[in-house]
Design a protein around this motif. Structure first.
Motif, PDB file in Angstrom:
ATOM      1  N   LEU A   1      -0.576  -4.103  -5.416  1.00 25.92           N
ATOM      2  CA  LEU A   1       0.849  -5.029  -5.646  1.00 25.92           C
ATOM      3  C   LEU A   1       2.048  -3.757  -4.477  1.00 25.92           C
ATOM      4  CD1 LEU A   1       1.270  -5.534  -8.600  1.00 25.92           C
ATOM      5  CD2 LEU A   1       1.451  -7.075  -6.514  1.00 25.92           C
ATOM      6  N   ALA A   2       1.376  -2.185  -4.470  1.00 23.37           N
ATOM      7  CA  ALA A   2       2.234  -0.929  -3.492  1.00 23.37           C
ATOM      8  C   ALA A   2       1.272  -1.489  -2.461  1.00 23.37           C
ATOM      9  CB  ALA A   2       2.317   0.190  -4.929  1.00 23.37           C
ATOM     10  N   ALA A   3       1.112  -2.265  -1.482  1.00 24.60           N
ATOM     11  CA  ALA A   3       0.343  -1.597  -0.652  1.00 24.60           C
ATOM     12  C   ALA A   3       1.536  -1.613   0.230  1.00 24.60           C
ATOM     13  CB  ALA A   3      -0.652  -2.898  -0.238  1.00 24.60           C
ATOM     14  N   GLU A   4       2.213  -1.563   0.233  1.00 20.03           N
ATOM     15  CA  GLU A   4       3.374  -1.815   1.675  1.00 20.03           C
ATOM     16  C   GLU A   4       3.432   0.256   1.127  1.00 20.03           C
ATOM     17  OE1 GLU A   4       6.581  -4.739   2.402  1.00 20.03           O
ATOM     18  OE2 GLU A   4       6.132  -5.105   0.847  1.00 20.03           O
ATOM     19  N   ASP A   5       3.519   0.739   0.232  1.00 23.85           N
ATOM     20  CA  ASP A   5       3.027   2.076   0.649  1.00 23.85           C
ATOM     21  C   ASP A   5       2.425   2.857   1.373  1.00 23.85           C
ATOM     22  OD1 ASP A   5       5.537   2.083  -1.132  1.00 23.85           O
ATOM     23  OD2 ASP A   5       4.677   2.695  -2.877  1.00 23.85           O
ATOM     24  N   TYR A   6       1.344   2.031   1.858  1.00 25.34           N
ATOM     25  CA  TYR A   6       0.770   2.767   2.498  1.00 25.34           C
ATOM     26  C   TYR A   6       0.194   2.431   3.840  1.00 25.34           C
ATOM     27  CZ  TYR A   6      -0.810   4.682  -1.814  1.00 25.34           C
ATOM     28  OH  TYR A   6      -1.028   5.510  -2.884  1.00 25.34           O
ATOM     29  N   GLY A   7       1.700   1.510   3.838  1.00 26.94           N
ATOM     30  CA  GLY A   7       1.573   0.730   5.635  1.00 26.94           C
ATOM     31  C   GLY A   7       1.015  -0.555   5.577  1.00 26.94           C
ATOM     32  N   LEU A   8       0.405  -0.887   4.577  1.00 27.32           N
ATOM     33  CA  LEU A   8       0.225  -2.807   4.318  1.00 27.32           C
ATOM     34  C   LEU A   8       0.480  -3.286   3.463  1.00 27.32           C
ATOM     35  CD1 LEU A   8      -3.862  -0.371   3.243  1.00 27.32           C
ATOM     36  CD2 LEU A   8      -3.179  -0.904   5.611  1.00 27.32           C
ATOM     37  N   GLN A   9       0.167  -4.716   3.689  1.00 30.69           N
ATOM     38  CA  GLN A   9       0.960  -5.466   2.967  1.00 30.69           C
ATOM     39  C   GLN A   9      -0.108  -6.459   1.708  1.00 30.69           C
ATOM     40  OE1 GLN A   9       2.509  -8.708   6.067  1.00 30.69           O
ATOM     41  NE2 GLN A   9       1.368  -7.065   7.355  1.00 30.69           N
ATOM     42  N   PRO A  10       0.796  -6.069   0.355  1.00 28.07           N
ATOM     43  CA  PRO A  10      -0.505  -6.661  -0.418  1.00 28.07           C
ATOM     44  C   PRO A  10      -0.809  -8.597  -0.497  1.00 28.07           C
ATOM     45  CG  PRO A  10       1.298  -5.738  -1.113  1.00 28.07           C
ATOM     46  CD  PRO A  10       1.947  -6.343   0.665  1.00 28.07           C
ATOM     47  N   ALA A  11      -0.369  -9.118   0.178  1.00 25.92           N
ATOM     48  CA  ALA A  11      -0.344 -10.736   0.535  1.00 25.92           C
ATOM     49  C   ALA A  11      -2.577 -10.465   1.347  1.00 25.92           C
ATOM     50  CB  ALA A  11       0.009 -11.588   1.471  1.00 25.92           C
ATOM     51  N   ASN A  12      -2.367  -9.147   2.065  1.00 21.39           N
ATOM     52  CA  ASN A  12      -3.993  -9.222   2.201  1.00 21.39           C
ATOM     53  C   ASN A  12      -4.828  -9.050   1.635  1.00 21.39           C
ATOM     54  OD1 ASN A  12      -2.392  -9.847   4.809  1.00 21.39           O
ATOM     55  ND2 ASN A  12      -2.582  -8.101   4.738  1.00 21.39           N
TER      56      ASN A  12
END
Length: 513
Positions: A99-110
Motif C-alpha cells: 500500500l506504501a509502494a509510492e514511497d518507493y516510486g511504484l504504484q500500489p495498484a500494480n
C-alpha cells in the motif's frame, strides 16, 4: 471508499459461484473451530492450478503464477500470511508495504494492493462458511504474487524487470521467490525484503526523500508536487537500471544534469567538482568504467568531426589559426606540413586527409590533464583553460567529453602520497613546450556517469533541469499522459473577494515548487 466498495462487491459476487472456481463443488459449511489450517492448502492448490478462464477470475490476473505456485510448493501449500482465519502480523506488514509502494516510486495498484486491502477487510468479518477459505486463499495468492512483482521491480525497475541489474551476475541472478522466502523467515520481514533495492547512498537517500516528500499535505501546489514526486520516482527507476554494487565503496560519480563530479568514499562525498558536459546534440553518455591512468600536459589528437566541422572553416579563413593555437598538421603519410602550404578551400570535408594535433601547454583543449578510461563512446574526462565556462548556470557546451574544474585536486586524491610528483610536473607544464607524462594508478578507481535530475546533496533535496530532455518520455511510460491543470472558472464578484485571490483562482496559478 468507492474503490474499496467496488472491490468488495467484485470479490463477494464471484463467491456465489465458488463451486465453479474450485472445480468439483464447494466444501460444506464448516464451523469456526473447523476452519483448520489443513483446509487452506487445498483451496490454494486449486486456486493456483486452475487455469480455466471464467468471468469469476477477473481478480486473478497473476503477474507470475508459476513463481507464486513455486513459492507455495516449497511450503507444501501452507499459509504464509495468515494466522488461523485472519491475516497474520507479517501478512499485515506485507500488505502495508504494498500500500506504501509510492514511497518507493511504484504504484500500489500494480501489486494487487487495493484488492488485497478489500480482502483483508472481508477476512475480519465473522464467517464460518467455505467462502472464508476462498477469500483467504485469494488473499494468500494475490499477496504473494504482488510481493514477488514488488521485489522484482525494486531490484530491476518496472520497465526492465526481465533484465539483470548491475547488482547481479550470470551465476547469481535475482530470484524473487527465494528472496521472498528468506525475507519471510527473517526476524523482521519488511527490512529483509527491502534489501533487494540498490544499496548505494544516492538511491537510498533519494528513496527516503521521496517518502518524506509524499508526507507533505496537499495544497494549491498539489499538481506541481505530484510532478516532483514523479520526477523522484523516475530517477529511482533509472538508478535501478544502473545500480552501483555495494563492493564499490570508493568511486567517482558524475551526475550529468547537475554538471557535477563527486568522489565518494565509504558513503561520504570527499570532493565535488563542477563539470562542463556535452551539448544536447552531442550528449555525454551514461557509462561505468575505471580510472586507471591519466596524462599530465597531454597532446590533443583532434577528432575527425571537429577537424572538418570546426577547424577547417577557420583554416580557410586564416591558415595562421593553426600556429596561434599551437596545432600541428600532418598529411596522409604522417609528414608535418605548414598550414600556409595548403589551399584549404580545395580541401573537402568528406576527403579530409589530414591529422591535426594540438601540442601540450597553455591553450590546449585538454587543459593540464586528461583521464582516459575504457568506453565504447571515445569520451574522457579532462581539464580546460576555459575557466569562465564553470561560472555559467548552463554548462552543456561540449562535444561529449567532460571538462573538469580543479583537476589537480582529483589527481592528488587518486595518487595519494605520490601526488607530489604530479604537482611538480603540473607546475613545469606551464612552460612554453612541456612534455606529456603518463601516470598509472596503483589502485584503479571506479567511474560511474549517470543521469539524475534530482539528488540529495549535503542533506538537501535538489532538482536539476532535464538538460537532455529524457524525463518526459520515461514519465509517460511509468505514469501515462501528464495531467493537465484546468484553470478554475472566473469567480462571481462578491464584496469580500480579494483581488489577489481572484487572480489566483481565475488563472489557476500555483506557487512554484
Amino acid at each position: 471508499m468507492q474503490l474499496i466498495g467496488g472491490l468488495l462487491l467484485a470479490i463477494v459476487l464471484p463467491l456465489a459461484v465458488a463451486g465453479q472456481e474450485l472445480g468439483n463443488g464447494v466444501p460444506p459449511p464448516v464451523s469456526a473451530s473447523a476452519a483448520a489450517p489443513e483446509i487452506l492448502p487445498a483451496h490454494l492448490l486449486a486456486l493456483l492450478t486452475d487455469t480455466v478462464a471464467t468471468p469469476t477470475h477477473r481478480l486473478l490476473r497473476w503477474y507470475d503464477v508459476r513463481a507464486t505456485r513455486a513459492f507455495y510448493t516449497s511450503r507444501t501449500y501452507a499459509a504464509a500470511w495468515s494466522a488461523g482465519p485472519l491475516p497474520s502480523a507479517t501478512g499485515r506488514t506485507a500488505l502495508a508495504l504494498l500500500l506504501a509502494a509510492e514511497d518507493y516510486g511504484l504504484q500500489p495498484a500494480n501489486y494487487h494492493a487495493p484488492a488485497l486491502q478489500a480482502l483483508a477487510t472481508l477476512l475480519e468479518e465473522p464467517d464460518t462458511t467455505a467462502r472464508h477459505q476462498v477469500r483467504q486463499a485469494r488473499f494468500e495468492g494475490l499477496l504473494t504474487d504482488g510481493l514477488l512483482q514488488f521485489a522484482r521491480h525494486l531490484r530491476r525497475g518496472q520497465l526492465r524487470e526481465c533484465s539483470p541489474s548491475p547488482l547481479e551476475s550470470a551465476d547469481s541472478l535475482f530470484e524473487p521467490t527465494a528472496w521472498l522466502a528468506r525475507a519471510l523467515a527473517a526476524p523482521d520481514f519488511a527490512p529483509a525484503l527491502l534489501r533487494c533495492q540498490p544499496p548505494q547512498r544516492e538511491y537510498q537517500l533519494l528513496q527516503v526523500a521521496l517518502a518524506r516528500w509524499r508526507q507533505h499535505p496537499a495544497g494549491p501546489d498539489s499538481l506541481a508536487r505530484r510532478r516532483r514526486a514523479q520526477q523522484l520516482a523516475l530517477t529511482l527507476e533509472r538508478w535501478r537500471w544502473q545500480a552501483i554494487p555495494a563492493a564499490d565503496s570508493d568511486y567517482v560519480l558524475v551526475n550529468l544534469p547537475a554538471y557535477a563530479l563527486e568522489v565518494v568514499r565509504g558513503g561520504q562525498v570527499r570532493q565535488t567538482h563542477r563539470l562542463v558536459i556535452g551539448k544536447p546534440e552531442s550528449p555525454t553518455p551514461t557509462l561505468s568504467s575505471q580510472l586507471k591512468v591519466f596524462t599530465l600536459s597531454p597532446e590533443w589528437r583532434v577528432p575527425y568531426s571537429i577537424a572538418t566541422k570546426e577547424l577547417l572553416p577557420r583554416l580557410r579563413y586564416s591558415p595562421r589559426y593553426a600556429a596561434r593555437h599551437n596545432y600541428a598538421i600532418y598529411d596522409a603519410k604522417g609528414q608535418l606540413v605548414d598550414a600556409h602550404d595548403v589551399d584549404w578551400w580545395e580541401v573537402r570535408p568528406d576527403r579530409f586527409a589530414y591529422t591535426i594535433r594540438q601540442n601540450p601547454g597553455v591553450g590546449n583543449a585538454l587543459g593540464s590533464v586528461i583521464f582516459r578510461f575504457v568506453n565504447p563512446y571515445e569520451v574522457y574526462l579532462h581539464a580546460t583553460y576555459e575557466m569562465q565556462d564553470f561560472k555559467r548556470p548552463y554548462r552543456a557546451l561540449g562535444h561529449g567529453c567532460m571538462r573538469l574544474e580543479h583537476p589537480m585536486r582529483l589527481v592528488a586524491y587518486l595518487l595519494g602520497p605520490d601526488s607530489a610528483q604530479a604537482q611538480n610536473h603540473a607546475l613545469a607544464g606551464r612552460e612554453k613546450a612541456p612534455q606529456p607524462r603518463r601516470f598509472t594508478l596503483s589502485r584503479p578507481m571506479r567511474l560511474h556517469v549517470r543521469y539524475a535530475t534530482c539528488a540529495v546533496v549535503a542533506g538537501q533535496l535538489r532538482f536539476y533541469p532535464d538538460v537532455y530532455k529524457r524525463d518526459e518520455e520515461l514519465r509517460r511510460q511509468l505514469f501515462g499522459p501528464a495531467p493537465v491543470e484546468v484553470p478554475a472558472r472566473r469567480p462571481v464578484r462578491s464584496p469580500g473577494f480579494a483581488p489577489a485571490e481572484k487572480v489566483l483562482v481565475a488563472k489557476g496559478r500555483a506557487p512554484a515548487p
